[in-house]
Design a protein around this motif. Structure first.
Motif, PDB file in Angstrom:
ATOM      1  N   TYR A 142       3.747 -29.334  67.495  1.00 21.19           N
ATOM      2  CA  TYR A 142       3.344 -30.552  68.426  1.00 21.19           C
ATOM      3  C   TYR A 142       2.226 -31.051  68.609  1.00 21.19           C
ATOM      4  O   TYR A 142       2.073 -32.272  69.245  1.00 21.19           O
ATOM      5  CB  TYR A 142       3.577 -30.117  70.036  1.00 21.19           C
ATOM      6  CG  TYR A 142       2.948 -28.264  70.065  1.00 21.19           C
ATOM      7  CD1 TYR A 142       3.845 -26.523  69.852  1.00 21.19           C
ATOM      8  CD2 TYR A 142       1.760 -28.039  70.058  1.00 21.19           C
ATOM      9  CE1 TYR A 142       3.092 -26.120  69.909  1.00 21.19           C
ATOM     10  CE2 TYR A 142       0.860 -27.149  69.730  1.00 21.19           C
ATOM     11  CZ  TYR A 142       1.933 -24.974  69.994  1.00 21.19           C
ATOM     12  OH  TYR A 142       1.208 -24.571  70.152  1.00 21.19           O
ATOM     13  N   PHE A 143       1.328 -30.856  67.608  1.00 23.46           N
ATOM     14  CA  PHE A 143       0.105 -31.405  67.411  1.00 23.46           C
ATOM     15  C   PHE A 143       0.224 -32.633  65.966  1.00 23.46           C
ATOM     16  O   PHE A 143       0.973 -32.816  65.658  1.00 23.46           O
ATOM     17  CB  PHE A 143      -0.818 -31.481  66.787  1.00 23.46           C
ATOM     18  CG  PHE A 143      -1.639 -29.682  68.041  1.00 23.46           C
ATOM     19  CD1 PHE A 143      -1.903 -30.378  69.749  1.00 23.46           C
ATOM     20  CD2 PHE A 143      -1.554 -28.702  68.089  1.00 23.46           C
ATOM     21  CE1 PHE A 143      -2.540 -30.417  70.154  1.00 23.46           C
ATOM     22  CE2 PHE A 143      -2.148 -28.263  68.855  1.00 23.46           C
ATOM     23  CZ  PHE A 143      -2.483 -28.865  70.284  1.00 23.46           C
ATOM     24  N   GLU A 144      -0.290 -34.031  66.550  1.00 29.28           N
ATOM     25  CA  GLU A 144      -0.519 -35.005  65.633  1.00 29.28           C
ATOM     26  C   GLU A 144      -1.609 -36.056  65.470  1.00 29.28           C
ATOM     27  O   GLU A 144      -2.310 -36.080  66.436  1.00 29.28           O
ATOM     28  CB  GLU A 144       0.865 -36.078  66.221  1.00 29.28           C
ATOM     29  CG  GLU A 144       0.522 -36.945  65.361  1.00 29.28           C
ATOM     30  CD  GLU A 144       1.624 -38.559  65.214  1.00 29.28           C
ATOM     31  OE1 GLU A 144       1.863 -39.763  64.810  1.00 29.28           O
ATOM     32  OE2 GLU A 144       2.826 -38.655  66.424  1.00 29.28           O
ATOM     33  N   ARG A 145      -1.775 -35.748  64.606  1.00 30.21           N
ATOM     34  CA  ARG A 145      -3.351 -36.046  63.632  1.00 30.21           C
ATOM     35  C   ARG A 145      -3.054 -37.509  63.801  1.00 30.21           C
ATOM     36  O   ARG A 145      -2.721 -38.344  63.672  1.00 30.21           O
ATOM     37  CB  ARG A 145      -3.871 -35.895  63.110  1.00 30.21           C
ATOM     38  CG  ARG A 145      -5.101 -36.475  62.087  1.00 30.21           C
ATOM     39  CD  ARG A 145      -5.874 -35.796  60.971  1.00 30.21           C
ATOM     40  NE  ARG A 145      -7.165 -35.876  60.927  1.00 30.21           N
ATOM     41  CZ  ARG A 145      -7.995 -35.655  59.843  1.00 30.21           C
ATOM     42  NH1 ARG A 145      -7.656 -34.436  59.239  1.00 30.21           N
ATOM     43  NH2 ARG A 145      -8.902 -35.629  60.105  1.00 30.21           N
ATOM     44  N   ASP A 146      -4.697 -38.212  64.352  1.00 34.56           N
ATOM     45  CA  ASP A 146      -4.859 -40.564  64.961  1.00 34.56           C
ATOM     46  C   ASP A 146      -6.242 -39.701  64.409  1.00 34.56           C
ATOM     47  O   ASP A 146      -6.734 -40.171  65.553  1.00 34.56           O
ATOM     48  CB  ASP A 146      -4.274 -40.440  66.515  1.00 34.56           C
ATOM     49  CG  ASP A 146      -4.592 -42.248  67.026  1.00 34.56           C
ATOM     50  OD1 ASP A 146      -4.715 -41.799  65.683  1.00 34.56           O
ATOM     51  OD2 ASP A 146      -4.225 -42.126  67.482  1.00 34.56           O
ATOM     52  N   GLY A 147      -6.109 -40.700  62.890  1.00 33.48           N
ATOM     53  CA  GLY A 147      -7.930 -40.439  63.074  1.00 33.48           C
ATOM     54  C   GLY A 147      -8.509 -38.923  63.039  1.00 33.48           C
ATOM     55  O   GLY A 147      -7.941 -38.068  63.103  1.00 33.48           O
ATOM     56  N   ASP A 148      -9.902 -39.305  63.895  1.00 38.65           N
ATOM     57  CA  ASP A 148     -10.445 -37.486  64.301  1.00 38.65           C
ATOM     58  C   ASP A 148     -10.081 -37.359  65.540  1.00 38.65           C
ATOM     59  O   ASP A 148     -10.470 -36.397  65.981  1.00 38.65           O
ATOM     60  CB  ASP A 148     -11.493 -38.402  64.445  1.00 38.65           C
ATOM     61  CG  ASP A 148     -12.443 -38.726  63.184  1.00 38.65           C
ATOM     62  OD1 ASP A 148     -12.636 -38.352  62.020  1.00 38.65           O
ATOM     63  OD2 ASP A 148     -13.546 -39.970  62.797  1.00 38.65           O
ATOM     64  N   ASP A 149      -9.074 -37.735  66.179  1.00 37.43           N
ATOM     65  CA  ASP A 149      -8.365 -37.559  67.507  1.00 37.43           C
ATOM     66  C   ASP A 149      -6.982 -36.825  66.790  1.00 37.43           C
ATOM     67  O   ASP A 149      -6.156 -36.824  66.273  1.00 37.43           O
ATOM     68  CB  ASP A 149      -7.694 -38.552  68.568  1.00 37.43           C
ATOM     69  CG  ASP A 149      -9.143 -39.050  68.973  1.00 37.43           C
ATOM     70  OD1 ASP A 149     -10.657 -38.614  68.850  1.00 37.43           O
ATOM     71  OD2 ASP A 149      -9.748 -40.062  69.147  1.00 37.43           O
ATOM     72  N   LEU A 150      -6.252 -36.037  68.208  1.00 36.40           N
ATOM     73  CA  LEU A 150      -5.384 -34.785  67.664  1.00 36.40           C
ATOM     74  C   LEU A 150      -4.540 -35.338  69.250  1.00 36.40           C
ATOM     75  O   LEU A 150      -5.039 -35.894  70.531  1.00 36.40           O
ATOM     76  CB  LEU A 150      -5.468 -33.308  68.112  1.00 36.40           C
ATOM     77  CG  LEU A 150      -5.973 -32.858  66.966  1.00 36.40           C
ATOM     78  CD1 LEU A 150      -6.521 -31.626  67.527  1.00 36.40           C
ATOM     79  CD2 LEU A 150      -5.186 -33.299  66.023  1.00 36.40           C
ATOM     80  N   ARG A 151      -3.784 -35.729  69.249  1.00 35.08           N
ATOM     81  CA  ARG A 151      -2.736 -36.157  70.760  1.00 35.08           C
ATOM     82  C   ARG A 151      -1.152 -35.181  70.942  1.00 35.08           C
ATOM     83  O   ARG A 151      -0.956 -33.900  69.417  1.00 35.08           O
ATOM     84  CB  ARG A 151      -2.073 -37.242  69.835  1.00 35.08           C
ATOM     85  CG  ARG A 151      -2.662 -38.615  69.538  1.00 35.08           C
ATOM     86  CD  ARG A 151      -1.750 -40.415  69.960  1.00 35.08           C
ATOM     87  NE  ARG A 151      -2.689 -41.127  69.585  1.00 35.08           N
ATOM     88  CZ  ARG A 151      -3.433 -41.545  71.323  1.00 35.08           C
ATOM     89  NH1 ARG A 151      -2.846 -41.496  72.527  1.00 35.08           N
ATOM     90  NH2 ARG A 151      -3.951 -42.638  71.481  1.00 35.08           N
ATOM     91  N   LEU A 152      -0.924 -34.476  72.377  1.00 36.67           N
ATOM     92  CA  LEU A 152       0.333 -33.946  72.104  1.00 36.67           C
ATOM     93  C   LEU A 152       0.964 -34.322  73.717  1.00 36.67           C
ATOM     94  O   LEU A 152       0.229 -35.134  74.738  1.00 36.67           O
ATOM     95  CB  LEU A 152      -0.773 -32.621  72.710  1.00 36.67           C
ATOM     96  CG  LEU A 152      -0.079 -31.614  73.372  1.00 36.67           C
ATOM     97  CD1 LEU A 152       1.505 -30.885  72.453  1.00 36.67           C
ATOM     98  CD2 LEU A 152      -1.137 -30.710  74.499  1.00 36.67           C
ATOM     99  N   ASP A 153       2.106 -34.203  73.614  1.00 35.64           N
ATOM    100  CA  ASP A 153       3.082 -34.350  74.339  1.00 35.64           C
ATOM    101  C   ASP A 153       3.043 -33.705  75.038  1.00 35.64           C
ATOM    102  O   ASP A 153       3.571 -32.518  74.829  1.00 35.64           O
ATOM    103  CB  ASP A 153       4.184 -34.708  74.084  1.00 35.64           C
ATOM    104  CG  ASP A 153       4.203 -36.511  73.157  1.00 35.64           C
ATOM    105  OD1 ASP A 153       3.306 -37.360  73.638  1.00 35.64           O
ATOM    106  OD2 ASP A 153       5.251 -37.381  72.294  1.00 35.64           O
ATOM    107  N   LEU A 154       2.646 -33.184  76.499  1.00 33.86           N
ATOM    108  CA  LEU A 154       2.826 -32.458  77.319  1.00 33.86           C
ATOM    109  C   LEU A 154       3.957 -32.688  78.831  1.00 33.86           C
ATOM    110  O   LEU A 154       3.923 -33.374  79.294  1.00 33.86           O
ATOM    111  CB  LEU A 154       1.872 -31.777  78.027  1.00 33.86           C
ATOM    112  CG  LEU A 154       1.643 -30.503  78.486  1.00 33.86           C
ATOM    113  CD1 LEU A 154       1.205 -29.399  77.921  1.00 33.86           C
ATOM    114  CD2 LEU A 154      -0.249 -30.279  79.251  1.00 33.86           C
ATOM    115  N   PRO A 155       4.752 -31.160  78.794  1.00 38.05           N
ATOM    116  CA  PRO A 155       5.927 -31.478  79.487  1.00 38.05           C
ATOM    117  C   PRO A 155       5.213 -31.329  80.763  1.00 38.05           C
ATOM    118  O   PRO A 155       4.403 -29.905  80.766  1.00 38.05           O
ATOM    119  CB  PRO A 155       7.342 -30.893  78.907  1.00 38.05           C
ATOM    120  CG  PRO A 155       6.423 -30.892  77.962  1.00 38.05           C
ATOM    121  CD  PRO A 155       5.380 -30.786  77.615  1.00 38.05           C
TER     122      PRO A 155
END
Length: 322
Positions: A223-236
């Motif tokens: 459920y985590f996705e790396r975006d450069g130095d950030d982590l992205r998460l879709d939270l229901p």
């Protein structure tokens, strides 16, 4: 010998990319260590599943595996020379304690890795200078120099690391070709493909042992996705949490935290957790970006009755010409 990746994911060899991704997501959610803290076998299976997905989701590696050019660990199936002379190196799997490094990190030989690192893989030539003969033998030998004894071959390893471990720079256990197990400290700014060198941990040779060269592979996360130095998460979140606001548990690389959802939040609203992303080369951290997703229950008659007759009068598609 690792299990066939198709068998590990429970799919056929002709499976589509969508089938591979779907099978991985299902197994990853089921076996994730956060859900199986008292079941070490689940952590091992999670590691196997992630390693299988890493190989099959890479078109080039999958094609190489299907042709029999690499094994399930991603290592060449043709043997490498491991003799004491020449520059060739062996290639071994360094998976050690698994993709996520789950469990304790004790180390067996107390090696201080700071003394072993030749630095992030950046070159470096043969050790040792010319032999002691120098040019002092006179013209009878043409003024030539004796060559230093050759070092042993380097040994290559691949180490699969979970995305959260890479973010936190969690120690990773790895077993070397001599059977010794060490704890590896990940470098700041680690990325997929980062290489590290352990001096003198390769094959033995007349001029000293070669080096161990470790290539880091950062595994996909459910459920985590790396975006450069950030982590992205879709939270229901639920409809009532979105309407009234709420405090909800949100996962981060270092563990769950309580996140405040503002009242009146819409799907797509992004919240930022400072310093919860990847570790940069300077030691600072990126952020975690959490995108809210409102999920509605299916077939909820009570909710349907409560909303009966109510209509949102806004034109929410006006900017699109709707």
């Amino acid at each position: 010998m690792a299990t066939d990746p198709y068998t590990t994911l429970g799919i056929a060899r002709g499976a589509s990319e969508k089938d591979i991704k779907s099978a991985y997501r299902k197994l990853a959610k089921e076996l994730h260590p956060d859900r199986n803290k008292d079941n070490p076998k689940a952590a091992e299976r999670f590691s196997d599943v992630t390693r299988a997905y890493d190989l099959l989701s890479d078109k080039e590696k999958r094609a190489q595996f299907d042709r029999g050019e690499i094994d399930a660990e991603g290592n060449p199936t043709m043997p490498f020379g491991a003799g004491g002379f020449g520059g060739g190196g062996g290639h071994r799997s360094g998976m050690g304690g698994g993709a996520g490094g789950f469990g304790g990190f004790g180390g067996n030989d107390g090696i201080d890795l700071e003394d072993l690192f030749g630095g992030i893989f950046g070159g470096g030539g043969q050790r040792g200078g010319p032999g002691g003969m120098g040019g002092g033998m006179g013209g009878g030998f043409g003024g030539g120099r004796s060559r230093s004894a050759p070092r042993g071959a380097n040994v290559n390893y691949r180490l699969s690391v979970s995305l959260t471990d890479a973010a936190e720079l969690a120690n990773q256990r790895i077993t070397l070709s001599d059977g010794k197990t060490i704890d590896l400290k990940l470098p700041k700014g680690v990325e997929d493909g980062t290489q590290m060198r352990l001096s003198g941990k390769g094959e033995p040779g007349p001029g000293g042992a070669g080096d161990a060269i470790i290539t880091i592979s950062i595994a996909h996360h459910p459920y985590f996705e790396r975006d450069g130095d950030d982590l992205r998460l879709d939270l229901p979140i639920t409809l009532d949490e979105a309407l009234s606001g709420a405090k909800v548990r949100a996962p981060t690389a270092s563990g769950a935290v309580m996140l405040t959802v503002p009242a009146g939040s819409s799907s797509g609203k992004t919240l930022r957790l400072k310093g919860k992303g990847m570790t940069r080369k300077d030691g600072t951290r990126g952020d975690e970006l959490i995108r809210l997703e409102i999920t509605l229950p299916e077939g909820d008659e009570d909710l349907a009755k409560r909303l009966e007759g109510w209509k949102d009068a806004r034109n929410v598609r006006e900017r699109m010409g709707g």
